[in-house]
Design a protein around this motif. Structure first.
Motif, PDB file in Angstrom:
ATOM      1  N   THR A   1       0.827  -1.208   0.000  1.00 50.97           N
ATOM      2  CA  THR A   1       0.000   0.000   0.000  1.00 50.97           C
ATOM      3  C   THR A   1       0.857   1.252   0.000  1.00 50.97           C
ATOM      4  OG1 THR A   1      -1.880  -1.083   1.060  1.00 50.97           O
ATOM      5  CG2 THR A   1      -1.729   1.307   1.295  1.00 50.97           C
ATOM      6  N   ILE A   2       1.900   1.279   0.801  1.00 52.76           N
ATOM      7  CA  ILE A   2       2.797   2.439   0.794  1.00 52.76           C
ATOM      8  C   ILE A   2       3.418   2.617  -0.592  1.00 52.76           C
ATOM      9  CG2 ILE A   2       4.895   3.433   1.774  1.00 52.76           C
ATOM     10  CD1 ILE A   2       2.489   3.454   3.684  1.00 52.76           C
ATOM     11  N   GLU A   3       3.818   1.527  -1.207  1.00 52.07           N
ATOM     12  CA  GLU A   3       4.376   1.598  -2.559  1.00 52.07           C
ATOM     13  C   GLU A   3       3.342   2.162  -3.534  1.00 52.07           C
ATOM     14  OE1 GLU A   3       6.005  -1.459  -6.020  1.00 52.07           O
ATOM     15  OE2 GLU A   3       6.075  -2.085  -3.912  1.00 52.07           O
ATOM     16  N   ALA A   4       2.079   1.721  -3.411  1.00 45.85           N
ATOM     17  CA  ALA A   4       1.025   2.217  -4.290  1.00 45.85           C
ATOM     18  C   ALA A   4       0.767   3.706  -4.060  1.00 45.85           C
ATOM     19  CB  ALA A   4      -0.254   1.417  -4.068  1.00 45.85           C
ATOM     20  N   LEU A   5       0.763   4.152  -2.807  1.00 45.78           N
ATOM     21  CA  LEU A   5       0.524   5.558  -2.506  1.00 45.78           C
ATOM     22  C   LEU A   5       1.657   6.429  -3.028  1.00 45.78           C
ATOM     23  CD1 LEU A   5      -0.913   5.227   1.112  1.00 45.78           C
ATOM     24  CD2 LEU A   5      -2.182   5.803  -0.970  1.00 45.78           C
ATOM     25  N   ASN A   6       2.877   5.911  -3.013  1.00 44.65           N
ATOM     26  CA  ASN A   6       3.988   6.640  -3.623  1.00 44.65           C
ATOM     27  C   ASN A   6       3.736   6.833  -5.118  1.00 44.65           C
ATOM     28  OD1 ASN A   6       5.377   6.775  -1.195  1.00 44.65           O
ATOM     29  ND2 ASN A   6       6.711   5.051  -1.639  1.00 44.65           N
ATOM     30  N   LYS A   7       3.322   5.783  -5.794  1.00 43.31           N
ATOM     31  CA  LYS A   7       3.028   5.874  -7.224  1.00 43.31           C
ATOM     32  C   LYS A   7       1.834   6.787  -7.486  1.00 43.31           C
ATOM     33  CE  LYS A   7       4.736   1.221  -8.443  1.00 43.31           C
ATOM     34  NZ  LYS A   7       5.776   1.677  -9.397  1.00 43.31           N
ATOM     35  N   LEU A   8       0.940   6.851  -6.521  1.00 44.60           N
ATOM     36  CA  LEU A   8      -0.265   7.675  -6.652  1.00 44.60           C
ATOM     37  C   LEU A   8       0.044   9.160  -6.488  1.00 44.60           C
ATOM     38  CD1 LEU A   8      -3.248   6.707  -7.034  1.00 44.60           C
ATOM     39  CD2 LEU A   8      -3.552   7.097  -4.585  1.00 44.60           C
ATOM     40  N   ASP A   9       1.281   9.479  -6.080  1.00 45.35           N
ATOM     41  CA  ASP A   9       1.700  10.850  -5.809  1.00 45.35           C
ATOM     42  C   ASP A   9       0.914  11.489  -4.678  1.00 45.35           C
ATOM     43  OD1 ASP A   9       3.953  11.464  -7.451  1.00 45.35           O
ATOM     44  OD2 ASP A   9       2.643  11.450  -9.192  1.00 45.35           O
ATOM     45  N   LEU A  10       0.683  10.712  -3.620  1.00 39.43           N
ATOM     46  CA  LEU A  10       0.112  11.288  -2.419  1.00 39.43           C
ATOM     47  C   LEU A  10       1.120  12.269  -1.834  1.00 39.43           C
ATOM     48  CD1 LEU A  10      -2.173  11.276  -0.275  1.00 39.43           C
ATOM     49  CD2 LEU A  10      -0.912   9.469   0.905  1.00 39.43           C
ATOM     50  N   ASP A  11       0.660  13.463  -1.483  1.00 41.17           N
ATOM     51  CA  ASP A  11       1.558  14.493  -0.952  1.00 41.17           C
ATOM     52  C   ASP A  11       1.711  14.427   0.556  1.00 41.17           C
ATOM     53  OD1 ASP A  11       2.447  16.288  -3.211  1.00 41.17           O
ATOM     54  OD2 ASP A  11       0.289  16.348  -3.538  1.00 41.17           O
ATOM     55  N   VAL A  12       0.608  14.128   1.264  1.00 40.56           N
ATOM     56  CA  VAL A  12       0.642  14.197   2.724  1.00 40.56           C
ATOM     57  C   VAL A  12      -0.573  13.468   3.276  1.00 40.56           C
ATOM     58  CG1 VAL A  12      -0.604  16.407   2.717  1.00 40.56           C
ATOM     59  CG2 VAL A  12       0.832  15.808   4.689  1.00 40.56           C
ATOM     60  N   THR A  13      -0.443  12.904   4.464  1.00 45.33           N
ATOM     61  CA  THR A  13      -1.587  12.306   5.155  1.00 45.33           C
ATOM     62  C   THR A  13      -1.424  12.477   6.660  1.00 45.33           C
ATOM     63  OG1 THR A  13      -2.923  10.300   5.465  1.00 45.33           O
ATOM     64  CG2 THR A  13      -0.547   9.996   5.307  1.00 45.33           C
ATOM     65  N   SER A  14      -2.535  12.518   7.347  1.00 46.49           N
ATOM     66  CA  SER A  14      -2.487  12.403   8.804  1.00 46.49           C
ATOM     67  C   SER A  14      -2.362  10.929   9.158  1.00 46.49           C
ATOM     68  CB  SER A  14      -3.764  12.971   9.433  1.00 46.49           C
ATOM     69  OG  SER A  14      -4.880  12.156   9.095  1.00 46.49           O
ATOM     70  N   VAL A  15      -1.953  10.643  10.370  1.00 47.26           N
ATOM     71  CA  VAL A  15      -2.059   9.279  10.877  1.00 47.26           C
ATOM     72  C   VAL A  15      -3.514   9.031  11.264  1.00 47.26           C
ATOM     73  CG1 VAL A  15       0.319   9.142  11.720  1.00 47.26           C
ATOM     74  CG2 VAL A  15      -1.483  10.000  13.234  1.00 47.26           C
ATOM     75  N   GLY A  16      -3.905   7.766  11.262  1.00 41.85           N
ATOM     76  CA  GLY A  16      -5.189   7.364  11.810  1.00 41.85           C
ATOM     77  C   GLY A  16      -4.930   6.393  12.942  1.00 41.85           C
ATOM     78  N   ASN A  17      -5.968   5.901  13.576  1.00 42.47           N
ATOM     79  CA  ASN A  17      -5.759   4.949  14.662  1.00 42.47           C
ATOM     80  C   ASN A  17      -5.120   3.653  14.167  1.00 42.47           C
ATOM     81  OD1 ASN A  17      -8.722   4.982  13.684  1.00 42.47           O
ATOM     82  ND2 ASN A  17      -8.519   2.896  14.475  1.00 42.47           N
ATOM     83  N   HIS A  18      -5.444   3.222  12.939  1.00 39.87           N
ATOM     84  CA  HIS A  18      -4.916   1.950  12.450  1.00 39.87           C
ATOM     85  C   HIS A  18      -3.439   2.026  12.075  1.00 39.87           C
ATOM     86  CE1 HIS A  18      -8.340  -0.740  12.536  1.00 39.87           C
ATOM     87  NE2 HIS A  18      -9.098   0.290  12.205  1.00 39.87           N
ATOM     88  N   GLU A  19      -2.903   3.221  11.915  1.00 42.30           N
ATOM     89  CA  GLU A  19      -1.459   3.323  11.703  1.00 42.30           C
ATOM     90  C   GLU A  19      -0.681   2.868  12.933  1.00 42.30           C
ATOM     91  OE1 GLU A  19      -2.375   5.093   7.916  1.00 42.30           O
ATOM     92  OE2 GLU A  19      -3.280   5.560   9.852  1.00 42.30           O
TER      93      GLU A  19
END
Length: 608
Positions: free
Chosen positions: A143-161
């Protein structure tokens, strides 16, 4: 990553080419009811300068904010009801639309960015955790690899992190092979190339944020700050080991603190990424949240949070409740402010237009527009995401494709009492009996059931076959099934804790094993909603002084989800993981010729 390094230039983008597709998205819109967009606002290339605000720049610049939340590692299209959204039609009827899947989300986001030089992609937490096997088996590296490819700029943490603790979260951010399982490929895991923000999560020893509290996006003189928080109650819904050594502070106080800090740095346009949410009056994603008035169509924790966050914050991207809404909720100054959430599992994304005033450095709040869009599956799949899924699927296949049971129809997880909840509780009860014949009942938390069991085949296994991967998707937490002793009085108190204390506003109704019955009277309030005299075990009233042996997962047995009394049980026996118990039950009680039928979900009588 030091907590003091809160801003940096945007990384080099990978958007060297974009898919030239016509994404047929279904749209709902919410806009602040005031002035129209300034005439000089630009949505694409820089507007020409007419007011001395910089060479080649007009005064106003539209900034596109694309956002989503609660992906939970759903790279493949989610199955059953988890992969559909409800849309209200002009005549008032509703229809469902198949939605989600990272291959489609990538296509939709890339299409949405076309022509928008000023575009930011942000997320509201729970990108990972409680993930299907394709991601969860590999500690969510896919999922982290996919989000990198998706060009996600920033996210907050959630409880599941925090499901696997602070060290594992740091590894997802910074990279490195898993400390126990090692590397899954011949390349070391690189980690996220976007910042996780955790402004209200402090290290108990240092008193400093665990990760960056905020981050600043900069583009050609435009600056937008992002502050990220998770819900203050995270310790109540995550295993104690996952949040060990951490403090979770108030969301409003934290955001207001860092908004002032950003203002002092000259960053006046601010977005809060908040992993806490609300409950819209309709389950349709395009429901008008502001009808009849601003925010009237939403309730829940985010309402009070939104009303108390400083007016210096211009928009709120939220999550956690897995609901869809685009609302305006007044800030403390009485001015409307956009509050959005894009459901969950990658089924929607939100497209918000923030009009930046170069003269003031702030957002022209009266011009903010926002809409939720469906991640439909009628667009081309993003080839890079298909390759990613294929690569990880090859590694997961030997484990995931193994049949573990058979069902005669979909077994859903929806409702106060769900058929799947009953099935899982029965499985844990049966497992408990193998460990201790004196086991009397089992309790299951609804939040631990992450997906339905569907009759239709997900791959080549055939209709009605339950694979290990499907079972993993239902119960991905690797909790153990524990046995504890409770008095009858404690058992009654546990049931009352479903609708009182921290669960009073948003009840958490436990799923119960066969033999336990009671009435839930929703016309009453607080603990009185559980009718004490109606509680029966195998037809007999609960004896307050008798001892009852109860099976539950380790999260509940530790007092999770606000069930403090469950944490007070004695004579604990720790068993195997809950997925193994579920697998054993399905294998022992179903076959191709005699599949399991959906339970009736008639153990709790609900009065409304």
């Amino acid at each position: 990553m030091p907590a003091t390094a809160q801003s940096h230039q945007p990384r080099r983008r990978r958007r060297t080419s974009r898919l030239l597709v016509a994404a047929a998205t279904v749209v709902t819109a919410g806009a602040l009811a005031a002035a129209a967009l300034p005439a000089s606002a630009s949505t694409g290339a820089d507007a020409r300068d007419h007011g001395g605000h910089g060479k080649g720049h007009g005064r106003y610049q539209d900034v596109q904010l694309l956002s989503f939340n609660d992906l939970h590692g759903n790279l493949e299209p989610p199955a059953g009801s988890s992969g559909r959204v409800t849309e209200v039609q002009p005549d008032g009827t509703t229809k469902t639309i198949d939605a989600g899947g990272i291959e489609y989300l990538a296509t939709h986001l890339r299409e949405a960015r076309k022509g928008n030089r000023y575009s930011i992609t942000a997320a509201g937490g729970d990108m990972v955790g409680a993930s299907p096997l394709l991601s969860g088996l590999f500690h969510d590296e896919p999922t982290i690899e996919a989000l990198n490819k998706l060009d996600l700029d920033v996210t907050s943490v959630g409880n599941h992190e925090f499901d696997e603790g602070a060290r594992e979260l740091a590894r997802l951010q910074n990279g490195g092979c898993h400390p126990t399982d090692g590397c899954y490929t011949d390349k070391e895991f690189e980690g996220a190339d976007f910042p996780y923000l955790a402004a209200n999560v402090l290290d108990e020893k240092t008193g400093k944020p665990l990760l960056k509290p905020y981050w600043v996006w900069k583009q050609r003189g435009v600056k937008v700050g992002f502050i990220g928080v998770t819900l203050e109650g995270t310790p109540n819904i995550v295993s104690a080991e996952g949040v060990k050594g951490l403090q979770f502070k108030d969301e409003v106080e934290t955001i207001n603190k860092y908004a002032k800090e950003l203002q002092r740095q000259g960053v006046k346009s601010i977005v809060a990424l908040i992993h806490e949410g609300g409950f819209p009056a309709s389950s349709s994603y395009n429901y008008d949240c502001d009808s009849p008035g601003a925010g009237d169509g939403i309730s829940g924790p985010i309402v009070d949070i939104a009303k108390n966050i400083t007016p210096q914050v211009d928009a709120l991207v939220t999550g956690h409740t897995h609901n869809a809404y685009v609302c305006t909720i007044p800030d403390p100054a009485g001015n409307p402010r956009m509050v959005t959430s894009a459901s969950s599992f990658g089924r929607l994304y939100t497209d918000t237009t923030l009009t930046y005033d170069r003269a003031t450095g702030d957002i022209a709040r009266t011009s903010v527009k926002s809409a939720n869009h469906v991640v439909t599956r009628d667009v081309p799949k993003a080839p890079d995401m298909t390759r990613l899924i294929d690569r990880w699927s090859t590694l997961a296949a030997p484990i995931g494709n193994r049949p573990i049971g058979y069902v005669s129809a979909d077994i859903d997880r929806n409702g106060t009492e769900s058929p799947l909840g009953d099935l899982i509780a029965d499985a844990q009860f049966a497992y408990g009996k193998t460990q201790d014949p004196e086991t009397d009942l089992a309790l299951m938390n609804p939040g631990g059931i992450r997906a339905p069991l569907t009759y239709a085949a997900s791959g080549a296994e055939g209709d009605g076959v339950v694979t290990y991967a499907e079972g993993f998707t239902v119960q991905p937490f690797a909790n153990t099934v524990n046995l504890k002793d409770y008095t009858g009085a404690q058992l009654v108190q546990v049931l009352k804790e479903q609708v009182s204390g921290p669960n009073e506003a948003s009840p958490k109704i436990l799923q119960i094993s066969s033999g336990l019955t009671y009435t839930l009277d929703l016309t009453k309030s607080g603990a009185d909603r559980v009718v004490t005299d109606s509680i029966r075990l195998n037809g007999a009233p609960i004896d307050p002084t008798a001892t009852y042996r109860v099976a539950s997962n380790s999260f509940l047995a530790g007092g999770g989800d606000g069930f403090t009394t469950l944490g007070e049980g004695t004579n604990e026996l720790v068993g195997a993981d809950d997925l193994a118990a579920f697998e054993q039950y399905l294998t022992a009680n179903s076959s191709a010729t005699d599949p399991i039928t959906p339970p009736a979900a008639d153990r709790i009588t609900v009065v409304q």
